[in-house]
Design a protein around this motif. Structure first.
Motif, PDB file in Angstrom:
ATOM      1  N   TYR A  94     -14.914  22.023  44.221  1.00  0.00           N
ATOM      2  CA  TYR A  94     -13.915  23.090  44.239  1.00  0.00           C
ATOM      3  C   TYR A  94     -13.044  22.942  45.486  1.00  0.00           C
ATOM      4  CZ  TYR A  94     -16.014  25.435  40.286  1.00  0.00           C
ATOM      5  OH  TYR A  94     -16.456  25.736  39.017  1.00  0.00           O
ATOM      6  N   TYR A  95     -11.737  22.970  45.263  1.00  0.00           N
ATOM      7  CA  TYR A  95     -10.770  22.763  46.334  1.00  0.00           C
ATOM      8  C   TYR A  95      -9.916  24.005  46.534  1.00  0.00           C
ATOM      9  CZ  TYR A  95     -11.768  17.788  45.699  1.00  0.00           C
ATOM     10  OH  TYR A  95     -12.381  16.566  45.604  1.00  0.00           O
ATOM     11  N   CYS A  96      -9.671  24.305  47.769  1.00  0.00           N
ATOM     12  CA  CYS A  96      -8.767  25.380  48.152  1.00  0.00           C
ATOM     13  C   CYS A  96      -7.371  24.808  48.344  1.00  0.00           C
ATOM     14  CB  CYS A  96      -9.288  25.988  49.454  1.00  0.00           C
ATOM     15  SG  CYS A  96      -8.323  27.335  50.114  1.00  0.00           S
ATOM     16  N   ASN A  97      -6.386  25.566  47.922  1.00  0.00           N
ATOM     17  CA  ASN A  97      -4.995  25.125  48.034  1.00  0.00           C
ATOM     18  C   ASN A  97      -4.139  26.236  48.616  1.00  0.00           C
ATOM     19  OD1 ASN A  97      -2.215  25.405  46.342  1.00  0.00           O
ATOM     20  ND2 ASN A  97      -2.601  23.256  46.806  1.00  0.00           N
ATOM     21  N   ALA A  98      -3.269  25.868  49.541  1.00  0.00           N
ATOM     22  CA  ALA A  98      -2.311  26.820  50.122  1.00  0.00           C
ATOM     23  C   ALA A  98      -0.905  26.316  49.830  1.00  0.00           C
ATOM     24  CB  ALA A  98      -2.535  26.936  51.624  1.00  0.00           C
TER      25      ALA A  98
END
Length: 119
Positions: A94-98
């Motif tokens: 799972y990757y966080c993206n901004a």
């Protein structure tokens, strides 16, 4: 430059819950719309959930609607993903993206956190 660090992944049995966190630094957190993506082995990266900069709007991928909840705390520069009723098919990194709300083409990614759901 924004740095994103995910945490909270791990191994859980089907039907269980996990809460992922993504801590941001190096930028003004409220300038960014935030999202979670995931990627399973051999598959393309998949959209999971997104939240607007003030937290007033949320969006979910069809496969997680009703089970996952995205939230953010701008005072803590952190976005969360509460995952309930987990299924083996939720197993992925799972990757966080901004994404900069003033410049759509400016986006940042975290290093990812592994979630494994056993049947």
């Amino acid at each position: 430059q924004v740095q994103l660090v995910e945490s909270g992944g791990g191994l859980v049995q089907a039907g269980g819950s996990l809460r992922l966190s993504c801590a941001a630094s190096g930028g003004t957190f409220s300038m960014y719309n935030m999202a979670w993506f995931r990627q399973a082995p051999g598959k393309e990266r998949e959209f999971v959930a997104a939240i607007s900069w003030r937290g007033t709007n949320t969006y979910y991928g069809d496969s997680v609607k009703g089970r996952f909840t995205i939230s953010r705390d701008n005072a803590k520069n952190t976005v969360y993903l509460q995952m309930n009723t987990l299924k083996p098919e939720d197993t992925a990194v799972y990757y966080c993206n901004a994404r900069d709300r003033a410049n759509y083409y400016r986006a940042y990614w975290g290093q990812g956190t592994q979630v494994t759901v056993s049947s």
